[in-house]
Design a protein around this motif. Sequence first.
Motif, mmCIF file in Angstrom:
data_model
loop_
_atom_site.group_PDB
_atom_site.id
_atom_site.type_symbol
_atom_site.label_atom_id
_atom_site.label_comp_id
_atom_site.label_asym_id
_atom_site.label_seq_id
_atom_site.Cartn_x
_atom_site.Cartn_y
_atom_site.Cartn_z
ATOM 1 N N UNK A 12 -8.770 11.420 7.494
ATOM 2 C CA UNK A 12 -7.623 10.524 7.580
ATOM 3 C C UNK A 12 -7.734 9.438 6.517
ATOM 4 N N UNK A 13 -6.653 9.208 5.827
ATOM 5 C CA UNK A 13 -6.542 8.088 4.894
ATOM 6 C C UNK A 13 -5.521 7.132 5.495
ATOM 7 N N UNK A 14 -5.996 5.993 5.977
ATOM 8 C CA UNK A 14 -5.172 5.122 6.814
ATOM 9 C C UNK A 14 -5.059 3.722 6.233
ATOM 10 N N UNK A 15 -3.864 3.186 6.280
ATOM 11 C CA UNK A 15 -3.616 1.803 5.870
ATOM 12 C C UNK A 15 -2.867 1.109 7.001
ATOM 13 N N UNK A 16 -3.392 -0.014 7.453
ATOM 14 C CA UNK A 16 -2.737 -0.809 8.492
ATOM 15 C C UNK A 16 -2.484 -2.203 7.936
ATOM 16 N N UNK A 17 -1.269 -2.685 8.058
ATOM 17 C CA UNK A 17 -1.020 -4.058 7.632
ATOM 18 C C UNK A 17 -0.016 -4.718 8.559
ATOM 19 N N UNK A 18 -0.069 -6.040 8.596
ATOM 20 C CA UNK A 18 0.803 -6.830 9.462
ATOM 21 C C UNK A 18 1.796 -7.614 8.621
ATOM 22 N N UNK A 19 3.017 -7.687 9.101
ATOM 23 C CA UNK A 19 4.065 -8.456 8.434
ATOM 24 C C UNK A 19 4.506 -9.581 9.362
ATOM 25 N N UNK A 20 4.477 -10.800 8.859
ATOM 26 C CA UNK A 20 4.881 -11.966 9.641
ATOM 27 C C UNK A 20 6.247 -12.453 9.155
ATOM 28 N N UNK A 21 7.071 -12.883 10.096
ATOM 29 C CA UNK A 21 8.399 -13.383 9.761
ATOM 30 C C UNK A 21 8.505 -14.847 10.184
ATOM 31 N N UNK A 22 9.009 -15.686 9.287
ATOM 32 C CA UNK A 22 9.197 -17.100 9.601
ATOM 33 C C UNK A 22 10.413 -17.263 10.512
ATOM 34 N N UNK A 23 10.279 -18.129 11.501
ATOM 35 C CA UNK A 23 11.401 -18.389 12.398
ATOM 36 C C UNK A 23 12.331 -19.426 11.786
ATOM 37 N N UNK A 24 13.524 -19.512 12.342
ATOM 38 C CA UNK A 24 14.528 -20.458 11.868
ATOM 39 C C UNK A 24 15.510 -20.693 13.009
ATOM 40 N N UNK A 25 16.391 -21.685 12.887
ATOM 41 C CA UNK A 25 17.394 -21.876 13.942
ATOM 42 C C UNK A 25 18.234 -20.629 14.180
ATOM 43 N N UNK A 26 18.487 -19.879 13.127
ATOM 44 C CA UNK A 26 19.277 -18.656 13.282
ATOM 45 C C UNK A 26 18.449 -17.511 13.852
#
Length: 252
Positions: free
Chosen positions: A73-87
Motif C-alpha cells: 500500500x502506498x498511502x497518503x493521509x492529510x487534514x484540511x482545516x477551514x476557517x470559520x466566519x459569520x457566514x
Amino acid sequence: MLKVGSNSREKVTLADLLNQTVWRTSTPEPTRGDGIIWTYVKDVSKYIPLFAEPGTFIFQLDNLIQEGLDGIYSTVVHATYYASSPAAPPAKKSNLILPISTLANDTGNDASVPPAFSFMLNSSLPEMGKEEFWYNNAANEFFSDLPDGTTFPQGPFREVRLLIDGQLAGSAFPYITVFTGGFAPPLWRPISAYGALDLPTYFLDVTPFVPLLADGNPHNFSLDVVSAEDDHVINQNWFVSGLLQVITDEVS
C-alpha cells in the motif's frame, strides 16, 4: 483525506487519534496489473477537540502478502482545516472526548468481542471471521438440519449494547456491511456497498445517566454484541471501540 494505491487484498483500516477511533474504513477489491487507486474524504468535524492538542495519530492498514497479490500500500493521509466566519460558523463540538478503547499507542485501539470489552470510564464496529455474514447465520434450532459448510449458527440477529456499571444504557442494531469481494458482486461493483469505505458509527445518548456518573465515583462502560438465541452468544468476532463525548453547560 486518504489517497491509496495498491494491488493487495481488501483490509479493514483504522484511523486513531489520541487513542480514539475517528474513522474506520476498508480497502476496495484489488485488480491485476497496476492495482487500484482511490481517494476518500472523511468529515471529522465532530472530533475537533482531539485536534486541539498534541498527540499520537495511528493509521493502521495491515497487509497480507500471498501469491498473485504481492503489492504494497502506498498511502497518503492529510487534514484540511477551514476557517470559520459569520457566514460559515464553526461546527458544534463537545467540550471533552474520552476514549473507550484499548489505549494502545502502537496499534489500532479496537478490542475484539466476545467477551465484552470494558473500560473504567459513539461506537464503531466491523464484523469479521464467522461474523462477517452474521445476517445469513442460521438459528440454532435449525442449524443441525443444514449441510456442513452452509453457514454458521447463532442466528441472523445482532444487537450492540452499551452497559454502564452492568446496567443497560443503550443499544444499536448494526446495519449490514458488505465489503468489496463479498458474496454478491452486484452489491459492491462497480460502486462499493454502503458503509464499506466509511463503516457506520452508532450514537447513543447517555444523558439520563448523568446523575449517576456525576457522583464522584469511578464507573465502568462496557460494549458487547449479543444474538437473539437463548444463550445470546455470538461467534468470533466483532471489533469494537467507542468514545464518550461530553457537553457541559455554562455552570459545569
